[in-house]
Design a protein around this motif. Structure first.
Motif, PDB file in Angstrom:
ATOM      1  N   VAL A  19     -20.706 -13.927  33.326  1.00  0.00           N
ATOM      2  CA  VAL A  19     -22.080 -13.414  33.327  1.00  0.00           C
ATOM      3  C   VAL A  19     -22.417 -12.857  34.716  1.00  0.00           C
ATOM      4  O   VAL A  19     -22.962 -11.759  34.831  1.00  0.00           O
ATOM      5  CB  VAL A  19     -23.087 -14.503  32.906  1.00  0.00           C
ATOM      6  CG1 VAL A  19     -24.524 -14.013  33.068  1.00  0.00           C
ATOM      7  CG2 VAL A  19     -22.829 -14.947  31.473  1.00  0.00           C
ATOM      8  N   TYR A  43     -31.618 -17.267  28.809  1.00  0.00           N
ATOM      9  CA  TYR A  43     -30.545 -16.298  28.624  1.00  0.00           C
ATOM     10  C   TYR A  43     -29.175 -16.968  28.757  1.00  0.00           C
ATOM     11  O   TYR A  43     -28.302 -16.795  27.904  1.00  0.00           O
ATOM     12  CB  TYR A  43     -30.640 -15.169  29.653  1.00  0.00           C
ATOM     13  CG  TYR A  43     -31.534 -14.012  29.283  1.00  0.00           C
ATOM     14  CD1 TYR A  43     -31.429 -13.366  28.063  1.00  0.00           C
ATOM     15  CD2 TYR A  43     -32.465 -13.527  30.192  1.00  0.00           C
ATOM     16  CE1 TYR A  43     -32.237 -12.280  27.745  1.00  0.00           C
ATOM     17  CE2 TYR A  43     -33.271 -12.431  29.894  1.00  0.00           C
ATOM     18  CZ  TYR A  43     -33.155 -11.820  28.667  1.00  0.00           C
ATOM     19  OH  TYR A  43     -33.952 -10.741  28.359  1.00  0.00           O
ATOM     20  N   ILE A  47     -26.410 -17.541  25.692  1.00  0.00           N
ATOM     21  CA  ILE A  47     -25.045 -16.996  25.763  1.00  0.00           C
ATOM     22  C   ILE A  47     -24.030 -18.145  25.710  1.00  0.00           C
ATOM     23  O   ILE A  47     -23.061 -18.097  24.948  1.00  0.00           O
ATOM     24  CB  ILE A  47     -24.852 -16.156  27.042  1.00  0.00           C
ATOM     25  CG1 ILE A  47     -25.729 -14.907  26.982  1.00  0.00           C
ATOM     26  CG2 ILE A  47     -23.385 -15.786  27.243  1.00  0.00           C
ATOM     27  CD1 ILE A  47     -25.885 -14.179  28.315  1.00  0.00           C
ATOM     28  N   LYS A  56     -20.791 -14.277  22.110  1.00  0.00           N
ATOM     29  CA  LYS A  56     -21.101 -14.370  23.544  1.00  0.00           C
ATOM     30  C   LYS A  56     -21.236 -12.971  24.141  1.00  0.00           C
ATOM     31  O   LYS A  56     -22.178 -12.692  24.893  1.00  0.00           O
ATOM     32  CB  LYS A  56     -20.007 -15.136  24.291  1.00  0.00           C
ATOM     33  CG  LYS A  56     -20.025 -16.625  24.084  1.00  0.00           C
ATOM     34  CD  LYS A  56     -18.968 -17.279  24.946  1.00  0.00           C
ATOM     35  CE  LYS A  56     -18.748 -18.732  24.623  1.00  0.00           C
ATOM     36  NZ  LYS A  56     -19.860 -19.615  24.803  1.00  0.00           N
ATOM     37  N   ARG A  59     -24.447 -11.211  22.923  1.00  0.00           N
ATOM     38  CA  ARG A  59     -25.629 -11.750  23.592  1.00  0.00           C
ATOM     39  C   ARG A  59     -25.694 -11.317  25.053  1.00  0.00           C
ATOM     40  O   ARG A  59     -26.776 -11.008  25.566  1.00  0.00           O
ATOM     41  CB  ARG A  59     -25.645 -13.276  23.475  1.00  0.00           C
ATOM     42  CG  ARG A  59     -25.895 -13.732  22.053  1.00  0.00           C
ATOM     43  CD  ARG A  59     -25.842 -15.234  21.933  1.00  0.00           C
ATOM     44  NE  ARG A  59     -26.092 -15.644  20.554  1.00  0.00           N
ATOM     45  CZ  ARG A  59     -26.191 -16.901  20.148  1.00  0.00           C
ATOM     46  NH1 ARG A  59     -26.076 -17.890  21.033  1.00  0.00           N
ATOM     47  NH2 ARG A  59     -26.408 -17.185  18.890  1.00  0.00           N
ATOM     48  N   LEU A  60     -24.543 -11.298  25.718  1.00  0.00           N
ATOM     49  CA  LEU A  60     -24.498 -10.840  27.101  1.00  0.00           C
ATOM     50  C   LEU A  60     -24.968  -9.388  27.196  1.00  0.00           C
ATOM     51  O   LEU A  60     -25.797  -9.046  28.050  1.00  0.00           O
ATOM     52  CB  LEU A  60     -23.087 -10.976  27.668  1.00  0.00           C
ATOM     53  CG  LEU A  60     -22.858 -10.393  29.061  1.00  0.00           C
ATOM     54  CD1 LEU A  60     -23.723 -11.082  30.105  1.00  0.00           C
ATOM     55  CD2 LEU A  60     -21.384 -10.482  29.433  1.00  0.00           C
TER      56      LEU A  60
END
Length: 84
Positions: A19, A43, A47, A56, A59-60
């Motif tokens: 991330v 957030y 994730i 993942k 969502r990222l």
């Protein structure tokens, strides 16, 4: 997860390396850090809790797009986060 002295009453998630890399590559770390603690934590937790790698990544990408656009948080209008 790590603990800190913030006012959050739910688990505080540490930022995963992937991330952090994505935020830095897109030049969005400052936009992320300008968000309130609860949004940053939401957030990362959102994730982190995804089971499938594809989820993942999806969502990222949504988080990155929302930070870039401003005025959006978790697919909802959020005028307080609008880019200046």
């Amino acid at each position: 997860m790590s603990t800190d002295s913030s006012r959050l009453n739910r688990p505080r998630y540490s930022m995963p390396d992937f991330v952090k890399r994505a935020l830095e590559e897109r030049g969005l770390m400052a936009a992320y850090q300008e968000r309130p603690d609860y949004q940053q934590n939401d957030y990362i937790g959102w994730i982190f809790r995804a089971i499938r790698k594809e989820t993942k990544e999806k969502r990222l990408l949504q988080m990155l797009d929302e930070l870039e656009a401003g005025g959006v948080y978790m697919n909802m209008k959020h005028p307080a986060s609008k880019n200046r």
